[in-house]
Each structure stands twice: as structure tokens, then as C-alpha cells.
Design an enzyme around this catalytic site. Structure first.
Site, PDB file in Angstrom:
ATOM      1  N   GLU A   1      40.702  44.054  16.174  1.00  0.00           N
ATOM      2  CA  GLU A   1      41.596  43.079  15.724  1.00  0.00           C
ATOM      3  C   GLU A   1      42.787  43.929  14.851  1.00  0.00           C
ATOM      4  OE1 GLU A   1      38.712  40.371  14.051  1.00  0.00           O
ATOM      5  OE2 GLU A   1      39.002  41.493  12.008  1.00  0.00           O
TER       6      GLU A   1
ATOM      7  N   LYS B  42      44.519  44.795  11.904  1.00  0.00           N
ATOM      8  CA  LYS B  42      43.671  44.631   9.969  1.00  0.00           C
ATOM      9  C   LYS B  42      45.203  44.701   9.171  1.00  0.00           C
ATOM     10  CE  LYS B  42      41.972  48.025   6.699  1.00  0.00           C
ATOM     11  NZ  LYS B  42      42.804  47.017   5.827  1.00  0.00           N
TER      12      LYS B  42
ATOM     13  N   ASP C 101      47.146  43.277   6.094  1.00  0.00           N
ATOM     14  CA  ASP C 101      47.593  43.785   4.736  1.00  0.00           C
ATOM     15  C   ASP C 101      47.160  43.009   3.827  1.00  0.00           C
ATOM     16  OD1 ASP C 101      48.398  45.545   3.360  1.00  0.00           O
ATOM     17  OD2 ASP C 101      50.301  46.110   4.313  1.00  0.00           O
TER      18      ASP C 101
ATOM     19  N   TYR D  73      42.282  34.537   7.187  1.00  0.00           N
ATOM     20  CA  TYR D  73      42.047  34.543   8.779  1.00  0.00           C
ATOM     21  C   TYR D  73      40.212  35.074   8.512  1.00  0.00           C
ATOM     22  CZ  TYR D  73      45.406  34.643  11.745  1.00  0.00           C
ATOM     23  OH  TYR D  73      46.444  34.097  12.202  1.00  0.00           O
TER      24      TYR D  73
ATOM     25  N   LYS E 102      44.337  53.394  11.249  1.00  0.00           N
ATOM     26  CA  LYS E 102      45.441  52.831  10.638  1.00  0.00           C
ATOM     27  C   LYS E 102      46.930  53.425  11.675  1.00  0.00           C
ATOM     28  CE  LYS E 102      44.539  51.981   6.647  1.00  0.00           C
ATOM     29  NZ  LYS E 102      44.837  52.025   5.328  1.00  0.00           N
TER      30      LYS E 102
ATOM     31  N   CYS F 194      85.678  52.026  -9.601  1.00  0.00           N
ATOM     32  CA  CYS F 194      84.787  51.940  -7.737  1.00  0.00           C
ATOM     33  C   CYS F 194      85.284  53.812  -7.510  1.00  0.00           C
ATOM     34  CB  CYS F 194      85.639  51.303  -6.624  1.00  0.00           C
ATOM     35  SG  CYS F 194      85.326  51.779  -4.986  1.00  0.00           S
TER      36      CYS F 194
ATOM     37  N   CYS G 240      87.877  53.455  -5.205  1.00  0.00           N
ATOM     38  CA  CYS G 240      89.625  53.238  -5.275  1.00  0.00           C
ATOM     39  C   CYS G 240      89.933  53.586  -6.502  1.00  0.00           C
ATOM     40  CB  CYS G 240      89.909  51.982  -4.557  1.00  0.00           C
ATOM     41  SG  CYS G 240      88.915  51.124  -5.087  1.00  0.00           S
TER      42      CYS G 240
ATOM     43  N   CYS H 236      83.063  45.687  -6.455  1.00  0.00           N
ATOM     44  CA  CYS H 236      85.062  46.574  -6.445  1.00  0.00           C
ATOM     45  C   CYS H 236      85.128  45.686  -6.905  1.00  0.00           C
ATOM     46  CB  CYS H 236      85.102  47.734  -5.284  1.00  0.00           C
ATOM     47  SG  CYS H 236      86.694  48.472  -4.895  1.00  0.00           S
TER      48      CYS H 236
ATOM     49  N   CYS I 127      91.580  49.375  -1.589  1.00  0.00           N
ATOM     50  CA  CYS I 127      89.638  50.321  -1.457  1.00  0.00           C
ATOM     51  C   CYS I 127      89.433  50.793   0.037  1.00  0.00           C
ATOM     52  CB  CYS I 127      88.433  49.178  -1.901  1.00  0.00           C
ATOM     53  SG  CYS I 127      87.081  50.355  -2.120  1.00  0.00           S
TER      54      CYS I 127
HETATM   55  O1  JCF Z   1      41.857  43.408   7.953  1.00  0.00           O
HETATM   56  C1  JCF Z   1      40.877  43.178   8.577  1.00  0.00           C
HETATM   57  N1  JCF Z   1      41.259  43.159   9.705  1.00  0.00           N
HETATM   58  C2  JCF Z   1      39.399  43.171   8.561  1.00  0.00           C
HETATM   59  C3  JCF Z   1      39.486  44.155   6.999  1.00  0.00           C
HETATM   60  C4  JCF Z   1      38.083  43.403   9.069  1.00  0.00           C
HETATM   61  C5  JCF Z   1      37.343  43.610   8.416  1.00  0.00           C
HETATM   62  O2  JCF Z   1      36.369  43.831   9.244  1.00  0.00           O
HETATM   63  C6  JCF Z   1      37.110  44.137   7.424  1.00  0.00           C
HETATM   64  C7  JCF Z   1      38.299  44.450   6.567  1.00  0.00           C
HETATM   65  C8  JCF Z   1      37.488  45.139   5.456  1.00  0.00           C
HETATM   66  C9  JCF Z   1      36.771  45.698   4.748  1.00  0.00           C
HETATM   67  N2  JCF Z   1      36.163  44.761   6.948  1.00  0.00           N
HETATM   68  C10 JCF Z   1      35.580  44.741   5.460  1.00  0.00           C
HETATM   69  C11 JCF Z   1      34.201  45.417   5.088  1.00  0.00           C
END
Ligand code: JCF
Length: 672
Positions: free
Chosen positions: A112, A114, A116, A222, A314, A408, A411, A426, A432
Site C-alpha cells: 500500500e 505509505k 505522509d 486510513y 521510500k 527595482c 529598472c 515594482c 521596467c
Molecule cells: O502509511 C502507511 N501505509 C503505513 C505506516 C502502514 C503501516 O502498516 C505502518 C505505518 C507506520 C508504522 N505500520 C507501522 C508500524
């Protein structure tokens, strides 16, 4: 008694509607219908406060701000994930698992994106949401229940009745890209803090003591795991089955997740999500792979920090450190002065960056960025790289404060700060050269006059020579004159002049767009041309008429009126007409308001046979339609060409009206 039952039923229905809207993205009733029911609910609760259920939608946002956060010890530790920054590290991860589980011949993983965001533990007892906590140090976190309850996609009461007495749902709280943009816009207008990225914005929202603030910031959730579960709860064989179970209880999980196997499966999924990344509505920073069989997870166990059965692959970093060598200012087409960071070149997310925007003076002050600092540079997708802030621990002894120049640099005209705005400007206008050059670059650009052979460098030369001051001057250039320029052969000079002459035949929309009226983009220019039909009519248009157009608000209308009032602009326009600029009168298109596509949200997909997709888009936009990239329940029509794929499937699943190309064209108003 009868009435209380009706109240309970109403709560349940409202929660179902809200689930269909927020989790399934597929509303079953209209917004006004929902509002009416919600008002009814509030009236009942007002009369019978003793009936109020904790899962009532009125109970998402609290009345009173908290005084402080409580710390909470997690019933089950919250781990992090180990990272893999290279394919090789992923190989090592897989090999180690294979060595530890030699008897298994096919390992499958759940993959899946990750997210942020921030990890959160949500605890349900007897189906009721009782507490939500941040990860903290993994052992002890903070109670943020009041800021999780307002998240509409998180149920206050689990659906069904087959849940264990205690279940802790774990996942990521995040802010969508659109909620983030909206928040920063509001913050900017209110003179508040600008957030560097959605993650910081989500973190900042969770840290509010007043749930009303978090409620306004539209967080999402999620799930991706669980914490404590009642002992009598029997875990299924697979991790993915347990996730599906929690989805049945009404919790949202990432729809992008898939079961894959082997290194090839991991690589393929990574490529697929990386390609989709710009279209996702939220930010991600990699892929998470988790061994799918729960028994095997248990055999592998955890290190002090992270599970041995999961890894985060990552994406290349999009935030890196470098040195801020200098701050210069850039003068835009309309005179706005933007500070630009000159950086020691550095690779960010796979691209070498040596300049980044610092937005404006207020931002420089707020972030306390100084020349000589080590700074964090961020590049998100295709947007211009920006300086996020200084790394204070690395600040050298000698740094230099940046001051906005009072004149500026291009000019020498005075620089003024706009009232109530962060921007400096400006005052030189078209005196200019920087503004002039940018206005000229815009004039020849592809969507404007589309003049071949007239690159930015050549324009700068022409301005520096004093040959071109305004767009109409292009049309008086001669081959002989151009050929005297350095590195300009007679043949190229000839090509430039023919390119310029060819541009005399144009369309009204392109002509309007190329003038570079502030805030008037391609679509607005088209709307103006279609509505007014002639340049004279646009020049004389009044504010009141302008704001009746699709896409034209008060600010844009004012810019348009002011632009044509300016005598200088009038003389440039006259110069262009005298040079021979001409266009056909736009066809008497039906009024946008009468078009069946006016104000409709539409998606184009598949291969069209009569025209390209950009052409179809332009045609529809001229009818007042809004074209978007993905199908949702809010889509009014999908126009499906040949070989339409997933968007068509989704449209059908959601019951969105689908038109073939010919059906669509047959519905288009006839032009006479
Ligand atoms: O962002 C994620 N999809 C994700 C982050 C999924 C995980 O199973 C995670 C995580 C962050 C820490 N599991 C851990 C233990």
C-alpha cells in the site's frame, strides 16, 4: 418511547449517509436533504438532551476547548517501520525473511502507499469510539480524541455487531492536498502561519486544544493495522482479511492496497504507484510491504523499533539540506517581486536544484531564513522548489539578513509593499525591462501567439537592443536587422520573421490571452471571446456584465476593466491591429447558460476519434463545463472514447452518466 426510538434511528441513518458520502465517496442523498435531517436531529436533541447518543453527528465537535493534553500509555506498543531507500535493501529484507521461513514456498505481501501523515491509535469499546492517541514515543502518546472525533470518515460507533468488546484501530491521519491548499490560502488571508506541507498541517491541527479548529481543517484517516483486541477475538489467517473486517465496521482503508508476491511484484507495485502519485489526492512518501499471513508475522516478531515482517520502501527524498548562497529578487510580469534563493546545487527527488522560491518577505521573516544558512529545500511533484526553513542547529556564525531592495533591481523604479498583502511590487510598469520581457515571453508563448523561433534569450536581446518594447514592435522587425545580432544566421532571421508574420492570423481568444491581463488565463480568455464576440465589446465591457460570466469573479472583472482603461494598453492594441492582427468572428455559440454542459463536472477518457482530448476539453470548457481528471460521485458526465479503461469502469460502478463521443457531439449545441 416511540420518539426516542425514532431519534436513535435518525442518528443511525445520518451516520450511514455520512459514511456513503465521506468513505465511499458516493452520496445517496443530496446535501440539502442531509441538512434538513440534521436540523431535525438538532431540534430533537434540544428538546431531549437526555437522549443524546455519543455517536450522534452533533457530538463530533466539542463545545469547550481542552486545557491541556493528557498522556496515555498504549495498551500495545506502537512501532515504526524500517526503511529501504534502495532496491538492494528490499532484496536484503526479502532474503532475510526467506531464510527465517525456509518451509514457506510462496510469500505474499500486502502492499500500500505509505501515507505522509501521523500514526494514530483509535480505541473502540463496545463499538463506541472512546479514545484516540498519537504514537508519541511508541509507549506513551497524547490523547487527541477531541481532534479525531471531528473526522467524518472515522465512525463514532462501529457498524454491525460482530466486533470484539475492545478493538484498537491503527492508521494514519493525514490532510489531503486540496484541504492543505485551502488551509494555507485561508492562513495567508488571515495572516496566520503557512504550513510547509500537509503533514505539518495535519500535525498542527491535531495539536489544537480546541476541536473546532481541527474540525475546520478537514483531516482524513486510513487504517493499516490494529492494537489491542479482546482476547476472545479470533484473528483471521491473513492481515488483509482483518483490514477488510475493519472496513466492514465502517472504517476507511486505502483503496490502492494490493496483494503481491516476490521481488518482481514489489517492483511492479512501486512503479505503478509512483506513476499514479501526482494524481493521488494525498501525499505519500513510499510504499509499505507487509507479509500477509498473520502466523508468519508472529513467527518473525519485532525488533525494538519495528516489525520484522514489514518495510517501507521510500521514494527518493523530496526534502534535502543545502547551503543558501544568496537571496535575489525576481520581477514578474505584473511587477510582483519574489525573493529567490540561490542554492548550492543539490539533488532533490532526483532533480538538481539550484534555485528555489522563498515566496515573500513575510515568509522569510517568519522562517528566519538568513543568507549563509543551511536550509531545507523541498520539491513536491512538478511545483517550483521551495525553501522550507533554516536548519538552526547548523547555522554558521556569520549569516546575513535579507533586505527587500527599495528600488527595482531591473529598472530602478520604487518598490512598494501592497496594502494588506505580503507582496512587494515594482512600480515601473512597462518601463521596467523585467516586466516587459516577461510580458513579451508571455505574448509569444505556445498558448498565446505561439511564435516559433522567438525564444526567451532572443527576446531578452531584442529588449536590451531597444528594438522591442511592446508586443506590436515584433511586427516591425526585419530580416536584415535580426541578422546583425550575434549568432543569428540570415536563415534563422528569416524564420523568426516568418513566424512573427504567421501569428497575425489568430483567434480572438488567443489574442485576449496573449495581452497578459492579470488573472486572465486561457479559459477566461475563451469565455470572454465567446461571450462578447468582438474585441470592441470586450474593451467596453462593464464590471456588472463581466461578473455574470462563468469563471469571472470581482477581482478578475476589475483587472479586465482597468486593463482596457489604461491608455498605454490601448495604444499597444492599436499597434497590433495596425500591424495586421486579425481573427474570424467567433461563431455565434449558444449562450453558455443554455448548454446542457454548462456547470457540469465532466471527465474525458479513452481515445477520441474526431479530435484530441485537449481540443475536446477546450470545446467543453467553452460551454461552461468543468473538466476533471478523475471520476467521483460528483461527476456529471464521462465522455468515453475508444479503449476507455478504469475511469469508465468506475463511472459505471457509481452510476455516472456515460456518453460515447458521438452521443456527446450530438448533444453539443449547434453553432450557426
Ligand atoms: O502509511 C502507511 N501505509 C503505513 C505506516 C502502514 C503501516 O502498516 C505502518 C505505518 C507506520 C508504522 N505500520 C507501522 C508500524
Amino acid at each position: 418511547m416511540q420518539d426516542q426510538k425514532a431519534y436513535q434511528k435518525l442518528v443511525e441513518s445520518l451516520n450511514q449517509y455520512s459514511y456513503q458520502y465521506y468513505v465511499l465517496d458516493n452520496p445517496t442523498i443530496s446535501d440539502p436533504q442531509y441538512d434538513a435531517l440534521y436540523q431535525q436531529l438538532l431540534r430533537i436533541e434540544d428538546e431531549h438532551p437526555e437522549w443524546i447518543l455519543s455517536e450522534s453527528p452533533s457530538q463530533r465537535v466539542g463545545d469547550q476547548p481542552l486545557k491541556e493534553f493528557q498522556t496515555v500509555r498504549h495498551a500495545v506498543a506502537m512501532y515504526s517501520l524500517d526503511n529501504a531507500f534502495e532496491d538492494d535493501e528490499l532484496k536484503t529484507f526479502l532474503k532475510r525473511i526467506e531464510e527465517k521461513l525456509p518451509e514457506v514456498n510462496k510469500l505474499t505481501f500486502s502492499a500500500e502507499p505509505k501515507m505522509d501523515g501521523l500514526a494514530i491509535n483509535i480505541r473502540y469499546e463496545n463499538g463506541q469510539l472512546v479514545q484516540a492517541t498519537t504514537r508519541g514515543d511508541g509507549q506513551v502518546g497524547e490523547d487527541v480524541t477531541h481532534n479525531i472525533r471531528p473526522i467524518h470518515s472515522v465512525p463514532l460507533k462501529l457498524f454491525g455487531n460482530n466486533w470484539p468488546e475492545v478493538v484498537e484501530v491503527r492508521g494514519e491521519v493525514f490532510m489531503s492536498k486540496s484541504a492543505f491548499t485551502q488551509l494555507n490560502q485561508q492562513q495567508q488571508e488571515a495572516g496566520g502561519k503557512i504550513f510547509a506541507n500537509p503533514r505539518n498541517a495535519a500535525a498542527g491541527s491535531l495539536r489544537q486544544l480546541d476541536s473546532k479548529i481541527a474540525a475546520k481543517r478537514h483531516l482524513s484517516f486510513y487504517l493499516y493495522g490494529w492494537g489491542e483486541l479482546s482476547e476472545d477475538w479470533q484473528l483471521p489467517q491473513y492481515y488483509s482479511e482483518m483490514i477488510d473486517q475493519m472496513v466492514e465496521w465502517g472504517l476507511p482503508a486505502n483503496p490502492q492496497s494490493e496483494i503481491i508476491s516476490g521481488l518482481e511484484g514489489m517492483f511492479a507495485y512501486y512503479e505503478k504507484i509512483q506513476a499514479k502519485r501526482p494524481d493521488l489526492s494525498y501525499e505519500i512518501d513510499g510504499i509499505v510491504y507487509k507479509l500477509n499471513e498473520i502466523k508468519l508475522q508472529q513467527q518473525l516478531g519485532f525488533t525494538a523499533r519495528a516489525p520484522r515482517w514489514a518495510i517501507a520502501r521510500k521514494f527518493p527524498a523530496e526534502e534535502v539540506w543545502t547551503k543558501l548562497l544568496d537571496i535575489e529578487v525576481q520581477v514578474g510580469r505584473t511587477g510582483a517581486i519574489t525573493p529567490v534563493a540561490r542554492l548550492e546545487p543539490v539533488s532533490v527527488g532526483g532533480v538538481i536544484v539550484s534555485n528555489a522560491t522563498l515566496h515573500n518577505m513575510d515568509e522569510i521573516k517568519r522562517k528566519d531564513v538568513r543568507i549563509g544558512d543551511a536550509v531545507i529545500v523541498r520539491r513536491a511533484g512538478d511545483v517550483i522548489p521551495e525553501v522550507v526553513g533554516p536548519v538552526l542547529a547548523q547555522r554558521p556564525e556569520k549569516t546575513q539578513l535579507f533586505e527587500m531592495p527599495q528600488q527595482c533591481p531591473e529598472c530602478g523604479s520604487d518598490v512598494v509593499k501592497e496594502l494588506d498583502k505580503a507582496a512587494f511590487r515594482c512600480t515601473g510598469g512597462l518601463v521596467c525591462p523585467a516586466q516587459r520581457k516577461r510580458a513579451l515571453h508571455h505574448f509569444v508563448s505556445r498558448k498565446a501567439m505561439d511564435i516559433q523561433g522567438l525564444g526567451d534569450k532572443l527576446i531578452d536581446q531584442l529588449v536590451d537592443q531597444g528594438w522591442v518594447k511592446h508586443p506590436d514592435d515584433f511586427y516591425h522587425l526585419t530580416v536584415e536587422q535580426l541578422a546583425t545580432l550575434e549568432r543569428m544566421a540570415e536563415k534563422s532571421a528569416q524564420n523568426v520573421v516568418s513566424g512573427i508574420q504567421a501569428s497575425l492570423e489568430t483567434t480572438l481568444a488567443k489574442f485576449i490571452y496573449s495581452l497578459g491581463i492579470p488573472e486572465v488565463g486561457e479559459v477566461t480568455a475563451k469565455n470572454l471571446a465567446n461571450h462578447f464576440k468582438s474585441l470592441e465589446a470586450i474593451q467596453q465591457a462593464e464590471f456588472e456584465e463581466l461578473i455574470t460570466l462563468n469563471d469571472v469573479g470581482g477581482v478578475v472583472a476589475e483587472h479586465i476593466v482597468n486593463f482596457f482603461k489604461e491608455p498605454h494598453n490601448e495604444s499597444v492594441i492599436q499597434g497590433l491591429l495596425d500591424a495586421g492582427m486579425h481573427w474570424p468572428t467567433p461563431a455565434a455559440a449558444t449562450l453558455v447558460e443554455d448548454s446542457p454542459f454548462a456547470n457540469k463536472v465532466m471527465v474525458l477518457t479513452g481515445t477520441l476519434s474526431e479530435m484530441s482530448r485537449p481540443e475536446a476539453k477546450a470545446l467543453l470548457e467553452a460551454q461552461g463545463a468543468k473538466i476533471t481528471g478523475s471520476v467521483s460521485a460528483k461527476t456529471d458526465y464521462v465522455v468515453a472514447g475508444e479503449k476507455a479503461g478504469s475511469k469508465l469502469t468506475k463511472a459505471k460502478a457509481l452510476g455516472v452518466a456515460v456518453l460515447t463521443e458521438s452521443e456527446w457531439l450530438a448533444m453539443m449545441p449547434q453553432q450557426d
